[in-house]
Design a protein around this motif. Sequence first.
Motif, PDB file in Angstrom:
ATOM      1  N   GLU A   1      -9.656  27.846   6.811  1.00 30.53           N
ATOM      2  CA  GLU A   1      -9.763  27.901   8.520  1.00 30.53           C
ATOM      3  C   GLU A   1     -10.324  26.805   9.680  1.00 30.53           C
ATOM      4  O   GLU A   1     -11.220  26.144   9.390  1.00 30.53           O
ATOM      5  N   CYS A   2      -9.478  26.900  10.438  1.00 32.13           N
ATOM      6  CA  CYS A   2     -10.078  25.934  11.714  1.00 32.13           C
ATOM      7  C   CYS A   2     -10.428  26.834  12.581  1.00 32.13           C
ATOM      8  O   CYS A   2      -9.791  27.777  13.700  1.00 32.13           O
TER       9      CYS A   2
ATOM     10  N   GLU B   1      -7.790  19.900  19.445  1.00 32.71           N
ATOM     11  CA  GLU B   1      -6.964  19.448  19.404  1.00 32.71           C
ATOM     12  C   GLU B   1      -6.494  18.515  18.150  1.00 32.71           C
ATOM     13  O   GLU B   1      -5.842  18.345  16.672  1.00 32.71           O
TER      14      GLU B   1
ATOM     15  N   SER C   1      -3.969  24.148  -0.546  1.00 29.83           N
ATOM     16  CA  SER C   1      -4.035  25.608  -0.987  1.00 29.83           C
ATOM     17  C   SER C   1      -3.354  24.652  -2.921  1.00 29.83           C
ATOM     18  O   SER C   1      -3.313  25.240  -3.429  1.00 29.83           O
TER      19      SER C   1
ATOM     20  N   LYS D   1      -3.888  21.528   4.580  1.00 31.86           N
ATOM     21  CA  LYS D   1      -3.453  22.731   4.221  1.00 31.86           C
ATOM     22  C   LYS D   1      -3.030  22.946   3.032  1.00 31.86           C
ATOM     23  O   LYS D   1      -3.326  23.449   2.344  1.00 31.86           O
ATOM     24  N   TYR D   2      -2.427  21.611   2.862  1.00 32.55           N
ATOM     25  CA  TYR D   2      -0.646  22.024   1.603  1.00 32.55           C
ATOM     26  C   TYR D   2      -2.631  20.927   0.627  1.00 32.55           C
ATOM     27  O   TYR D   2      -2.808  21.792  -0.800  1.00 32.55           O
TER      28      TYR D   2
ATOM     29  N   GLU E   1     -10.528  10.771  13.023  1.00 33.86           N
ATOM     30  CA  GLU E   1     -10.210  11.105  12.286  1.00 33.86           C
ATOM     31  C   GLU E   1     -10.554  11.092  10.847  1.00 33.86           C
ATOM     32  O   GLU E   1     -10.420  12.240   9.697  1.00 33.86           O
TER      33      GLU E   1
ATOM     34  N   CYS F   1      -6.207  19.891  10.511  1.00 34.06           N
ATOM     35  CA  CYS F   1      -6.916  20.951   9.454  1.00 34.06           C
ATOM     36  C   CYS F   1      -5.082  21.618   8.829  1.00 34.06           C
ATOM     37  O   CYS F   1      -4.975  21.915   7.445  1.00 34.06           O
ATOM     38  N   GLU F   2      -4.179  20.949  10.041  1.00 35.83           N
ATOM     39  CA  GLU F   2      -2.433  21.230   9.193  1.00 35.83           C
ATOM     40  C   GLU F   2      -2.070  20.445   8.636  1.00 35.83           C
ATOM     41  O   GLU F   2      -1.278  20.738   7.705  1.00 35.83           O
ATOM     42  N   LYS F   3      -2.500  18.872   8.263  1.00 32.44           N
ATOM     43  CA  LYS F   3      -2.011  18.114   7.720  1.00 32.44           C
ATOM     44  C   LYS F   3      -2.967  18.284   5.870  1.00 32.44           C
ATOM     45  O   LYS F   3      -2.212  18.172   5.586  1.00 32.44           O
TER      46      LYS F   3
ATOM     47  N   LEU G   1      -7.692  20.200  14.630  1.00 32.96           N
ATOM     48  CA  LEU G   1      -6.597  21.199  14.007  1.00 32.96           C
ATOM     49  C   LEU G   1      -5.480  20.681  13.996  1.00 32.96           C
ATOM     50  O   LEU G   1      -5.120  21.278  13.119  1.00 32.96           O
ATOM     51  N   ASN G   2      -5.397  19.234  13.890  1.00 30.90           N
ATOM     52  CA  ASN G   2      -4.562  18.639  13.922  1.00 30.90           C
ATOM     53  C   ASN G   2      -4.573  17.935  12.110  1.00 30.90           C
ATOM     54  O   ASN G   2      -3.499  18.766  11.885  1.00 30.90           O
TER      55      ASN G   2
END
Length: 464
Positions: free
Chosen positions: A336-337, A315, A329, A325-326, A354, A321-323, A318-319
């Motif tokens: 990729e996670c 969890e 990019s 991503k920016y 973290e 990875c989301e943060k 994944l959290n």
Amino acid sequence: MRSSLKFNIGFLSFLMVVITYITTIVLSEKKIIDGSNLLDISNFIFLLVLFLIALIYTSIIAKSIIFPIKKIEKSMRNVAAGKILETKHLKNYSNITEITDFIDAYSDMMQIIRKNNFDLNSQQSKTEIILEHMADGVVAFSVSKQVVHMNKSSMRLLNISNLDDTFDKIVTRLRMNIDFDKVMYLPNYKSIEERITVGDNVLNLVFVPFYSERLIPMGVIVVVRNVTENVKLDNIRKEFVANVSHELKTPLTSIKGYSETIISGDLTSDEIVKFSKVINQEANRMDRLVTDLLQLSRFDYKKVSWKKMMFSLDELALNICEKMKYSASQKNHTLECVITVSPPKVYADRDAIEQVIVNILSNSIKYTPNDGIIKLFVGSVNNNAYVKVVDNGIGIPSKDLQRIFERFYRVDKARSREMGGTGLGLAIVKEIIDGNNGTVEIKSEVNQGTEVVITLPTKMEVKM
Ligand SMILES: Nc1ncnc2c1ncn2[C@@H]1O[C@H](COP(=O)(O)OP(=O)(O)O)[C@@H](O)[C@H]1O
Ligand SMILES: [Mg+2]
């Protein structure tokens, strides 16, 4: 039956007086009665019996005195030769009070010697055990410069053997310039210290004279201490101070330069904005550096109290990875996670972990050229949960890999600075992982990419 020597000698003297007296009387009587000087046969036998009694008596007494004295002499010689004999049985050899008293005193003395010997021996073996198991090396030399003691540590540290049996041989082999006599006659409580390098070790040698009870110099003792770690730590400390100063000096110089230019006054408003942005960037960099340093300093002083709990690593990953991503990019990376197997919950400080994953991922983002591929895997192996971050970036040369967790260690300082790095990210990762009973490993190949794996425990630690 026991009697005293005084009594026996008295009795013997008395016997002799009686014999002499009787002989004189008998002889003078004979002379008066029949004018002959000869003893008649009955008197002769009587005197002979008296003589025999005196003779036997004397030999018994002599035996009672001489035999035990002989035994004691033998026992003394044995003691001198280092052996100790039982003395109890000596008592049976005499029935003369003075001699048995003498044997008693001798037995008591032997008992004390035996006890002292025992104490001395156990003291000696204790000292030997301590010397043998000491981490420091100790070598003792006699006045004639011969080795009289050499413990295992000294042989190991100085790389010497029993063949190096004199001061000169050892000192020559170690390429030292130490004068034995100068050490021997050093003033009280003074010593000579030397630092040498033997193989990979830095050694501190202390030369001191040792004295007899009457303060006569008896030889020289050398105490060898391995100070490699201290020297290393000292160098790390010096390097650290130099690094911190340098890292702070660079942004400060920019801030000073740009702010002075702004103050000089002849700039357009666009230039002022541009320069102010640089100042702000540099200030941010200093802020990051000081924040990282403060965090490391809290680890050093064990001021961190981990808030350990059971939490789901997939969890959290994944959290993150989301943060991230920016920022991935921004360099057009694919992030990729993948959850390979959903691992059991881990027991660690969630916020600290973290930070670990963010540090590792941001390194991959930083050190992978645009359009890279970064993958994060979560899984479990041998009851431990793991996170693996793989990138196809610039990689790390193998000679740098072993030092990568050191503070301020960077493969390319300029590149790291350009990317806003402080050189402390992986050092913080290592501290956090160690504090949470995990492991961290890094594999890399130049121009191929890097793989960082962390594992974390899935069970609560049992406090003893
Ligand atoms: N994924 C990676 N790819 C290539 N080099 C890396 C990677 N991660 C770390 N490094 C190297 O390790 C050094 C130390 O990393 P770190 O301690 O995070 O410091 P920083 O990122 O602030 O420079 C970096 O300067 C870089 O040279
Ligand atoms: Mg970093």
